[in-house]
Design a protein around this motif. Structure first.
Motif, PDB file in Angstrom:
ATOM      1  N   UNK A   6      43.429  10.645  25.373  1.00  0.00           N
ATOM      2  CA  UNK A   6      42.171   9.904  25.489  1.00  0.00           C
ATOM      3  C   UNK A   6      42.460   8.471  25.067  1.00  0.00           C
ATOM      4  N   UNK A   7      42.291   7.563  26.008  1.00  0.00           N
ATOM      5  CA  UNK A   7      42.742   6.188  25.776  1.00  0.00           C
ATOM      6  C   UNK A   7      41.761   5.204  26.381  1.00  0.00           C
ATOM      7  N   UNK A   8      41.285   4.283  25.576  1.00  0.00           N
ATOM      8  CA  UNK A   8      40.327   3.277  26.037  1.00  0.00           C
ATOM      9  C   UNK A   8      39.174   3.916  26.805  1.00  0.00           C
ATOM     10  N   UNK A   9      38.560   4.901  26.179  1.00  0.00           N
ATOM     11  CA  UNK A   9      37.369   5.549  26.715  1.00  0.00           C
ATOM     12  C   UNK A   9      37.570   6.334  28.015  1.00  0.00           C
ATOM     13  N   UNK A  10      38.834   6.670  28.313  1.00  0.00           N
ATOM     14  CA  UNK A  10      39.068   7.502  29.491  1.00  0.00           C
ATOM     15  C   UNK A  10      40.103   8.573  29.156  1.00  0.00           C
ATOM     16  N   UNK A  11      40.004   9.667  29.895  1.00  0.00           N
ATOM     17  CA  UNK A  11      41.052  10.679  29.784  1.00  0.00           C
ATOM     18  C   UNK A  11      42.141  10.332  30.795  1.00  0.00           C
ATOM     19  N   UNK A  12      43.364  10.132  30.294  1.00  0.00           N
ATOM     20  CA  UNK A  12      44.474   9.776  31.169  1.00  0.00           C
ATOM     21  C   UNK A  12      45.410  10.975  31.250  1.00  0.00           C
ATOM     22  N   UNK A  13      45.815  11.324  32.452  1.00  0.00           N
ATOM     23  CA  UNK A  13      46.674  12.501  32.629  1.00  0.00           C
ATOM     24  C   UNK A  13      48.053  12.112  33.155  1.00  0.00           C
ATOM     25  N   UNK A  14      48.960  13.081  33.057  1.00  0.00           N
ATOM     26  CA  UNK A  14      50.265  12.942  33.701  1.00  0.00           C
ATOM     27  C   UNK A  14      51.204  11.945  33.034  1.00  0.00           C
TER      28      UNK A  14
END
Lengths: 92, 504
Positions: free
Chosen positions: B190-198
């Motif tokens: 969870x980074x800068x208000x978003x879920x980042x994948x991969x």
């Protein structure tokens, strides 16, 4: 329009401080979303915050009752794999 | 004349500070190269100094529930009272409750020198709770060392706050420095208000970890790097991790085995990813040891563990039990000072002659010794104090030492029955000899204070010699003298049974 938290939530607190509308309620047996306060982060964030940090699949539903993080989407564990293992452990 | 040196004593000689330990003086953890002020910092830290962990206790308070990343070896749903591994806790505490619990433990277990916040989520993903707990403890219990563990994602933003509170030990979990490897370990962050994948997620996490490491080192904070060894995923890669974090100034590397069972409900557990064998773990630790001081006594404890490493007295200090407790901390602090002084006196005495760090082997033995002695793994049952002082049947873990013609070195801990294998044995944790025999694979000796008749026979049948003759003796000296006995008796002049098998 509001999200909701359903059974399966582990009360990990991750969502609570992120909510721009202070709509998360720290109650038992599991956290809840105040439907009057929740606006789905409309106009504030590109993605709904609670659903973006929640680590448990299937416990946050959108306004239509659809899981924001369906089974397998966060952990990468295929649901049928999980079910098969559960059955296997249960049969011991 | 051949000198058989006890590694832990070898590096220290007659140094006045009394720091004669595997952890701070010896080659087994390799901390002897560190400057004096750093060795002083870890002198009574059980998680940083192997020798200190025989004497001092630690505790974790579970104030940090939230996490900002997902690791494939973790399942946030799991909470079993009998389970002992990271990420598992019984009850979540508020900072105020945590402070009360810490004071209660410090008064009851005066050897408790260190308070860590390690979860059950990521401590720095819960900055208010974590920092409030540290703040209150720094004021109320200034004699307790504070430390924190983190995955590093939020670390660069909080380095200043940690330094302001005098947190001078940070454990950073770094499983990879290559995003392509990371993509197989971390499904999202969870980074800068978003879920980042991969891969992108791993790339950001790695960058933040490295940045945090550099910032801490620049400010003089001691950084221990933890890595989980995942066979086939990051095993070879961890050698590079070790080199890189050492170059950046981390002072200790702790490579831990993956814990993965289907019952844990983790990705790795359910997908059949295996953990490393004892031998694989040791090989990797040895391979990394050329570049970096390695920690080998980690017990991978729960995020609410209390007591000596390997022991958990958390249940004695649950919320309902400490609620009504009145603690006179100044009085407790005075008692703690006395206890710590006694421990230091004991450690200093253990560092003195007669052993003098050398055990001499007669010259007649030498000719055969030089070429033909092989190293022997010996397991030890101990309940603390650096002595062989535990009954075999009570041991839930064994410390493993390698004796050779050159040295005695500590190589690791083998736990027995610490993990759940399903609901059917939950609450019992029945200790099975079979499990112990598996844990002791590769060892040829078990040193303990006493041992029952039945396990004696079964150990011998499994090719492991039980030995109760060194009860109450310092571990490393006993291991060295037993090795010497075996040399004299010609027992190590032959290839080990395993080696013989391989050659056959």
């Amino acid at each position: 329009m509001a999200f909701q938290i359903v059974e399966g939530c582990v009360n990990c607190w991750a969502c609570l401080p992120l909510c721009p509308s202070q709509a998360i309620l720290a109650v038992k047996p599991h956290f809840l979303i105040d439907t009057w306060r929740c606006n789905e982060c409309e106009g504030q964030y590109a993605d709904p915050q609670c659903a973006s940090i929640c680590p448990v699949e299937g416990v946050i539903l959108d306004a239509l009752g659809i899981p924001s993080n369906p089974p397998g989407s966060l952990t990468g564990i295929p649901p049928e794999r999980r079910a098969a293992t559960r059955a296997e452990i249960g049969a011991r | 004349m051949l000198k058989l040196q006890v590694a832990s004593r070898a590096g220290v000689g007659a140094s006045a500070e009394g720091c004669a330990s595997s952890g701070c003086g010896g080659s087994s953890a390799g901390l002897s190269h560190l400057p004096e002020h750093i060795r002083a910092k870890v002198h009574n830290h059980p998680c940083y100094s192997e020798e200190a962990h025989h004497h001092y206790a630690r505790m974790h308070v579970a104030v940090a529930p939230a996490c900002n990343i997902q690791c494939h070896y973790c399942n946030r749903k799991y909470n079993c009272a009998n389970e002992s591994r990271p990420g598992v806790v019984s009850e979540l505490l508020t900072p105020a409750q945590a402070v009360k619990q810490v004071l209660a433990v410090a008064a009851t277990i005066p050897q408790m020198a260190v308070l860590g916040i390690a979860g059950p989520g990521d401590p720095l993903a819960n900055p208010e709770r974590t920092l409030a707990t540290f703040q209150a403890l720094a004021e109320q219990a200034p004699d307790i060392k504070l430390c924190v563990s983190t995955n590093g994602l939020a670390l660069p933003d909080l380095v200043e706050d940690l330094c302001a509170l005098n947190i001078d030990h940070v454990t950073l979990t770094i499983n990879c420095v290559d995003p392509d490897v990371g993509a197989h370990i971390y499904p999202w962050i969870f980074w800068k208000n978003r879920r980042i994948k991969g891969r992108k997620a791993a790339e950001i996490l790695i960058e933040r970890q490295q940045q945090g490491l550099e910032m801490l080192v620049a400010r003089g904070v001691l950084v221990k790097v933890n890595s989980v060894l995942i066979p086939g995923v990051n095993d070879e890669h961890l050698k590079e991790v070790s080199r890189l974090v050492k170059a950046k100034g981390a002072f200790l590397h702790n490579v831990m085995p993956l814990i993965a069972e289907p019952e844990h409900g983790t990705f790795y557990g359910l997908m059949g990813q295996r953990g490393p064998t004892h031998e694989e773990l040791q090989q990797l630790q040895d391979a990394c040891a050329g570049d970096m001081a390695m920690m080998r006594h980690c017990r991978q404890c729960r995020a609410d563990a209390v007591g000596m490493l390997g022991e958990d007295r958390g249940a004695e200090f649950s919320l309902d039990k400490i609620e009504t407790l009145e603690i006179d901390y100044p009085q407790a602090m005075a008692r703690r000072r006395q206890v710590h002084a006694a421990i230091e006196a004991q450690r200093a005495a253990a560092a003195q002659p007669p052993a003098k760090g050398e055990i001499l082997i007669s010259p007649t033995a030498i000719k055969r010794v030089r070429r033909e002695t092989r190293p022997v793994l010996m397991a030890v049952a101990t309940s603390g104090g650096g002595l062989i002082n535990q009954h075999f049947g009570q041991a839930r873990e064994f410390l493993v030492y390698e004796a050779s013609a050159q040295e005695v070195r500590f190589i690791g801990v083998r736990k027995v029955g610490a993990y759940c294998s399903g609901p059917e044995d939950c609450g019992e944790l029945d200790w099975v000899l079979e499990d112990t025999l598996r844990a002791l694979s590769g060892c040829e000796v078990v040193l303990c204070s006493r041992i029952g008749f039945e396990p004696w026979g079964q150990l011998e049948a499994a090719g492991i010699t039980p030995n109760g003759e060194h009860a109450q003796e310092p571990i490393e000296q006993a291991v060295a003298s037993l090795y010497q006995e075996w040399v004299a008796a010609g027992r190590v002049a032959m290839p080990s049974p395993e080696l013989a098998r391989r050659r056959a």
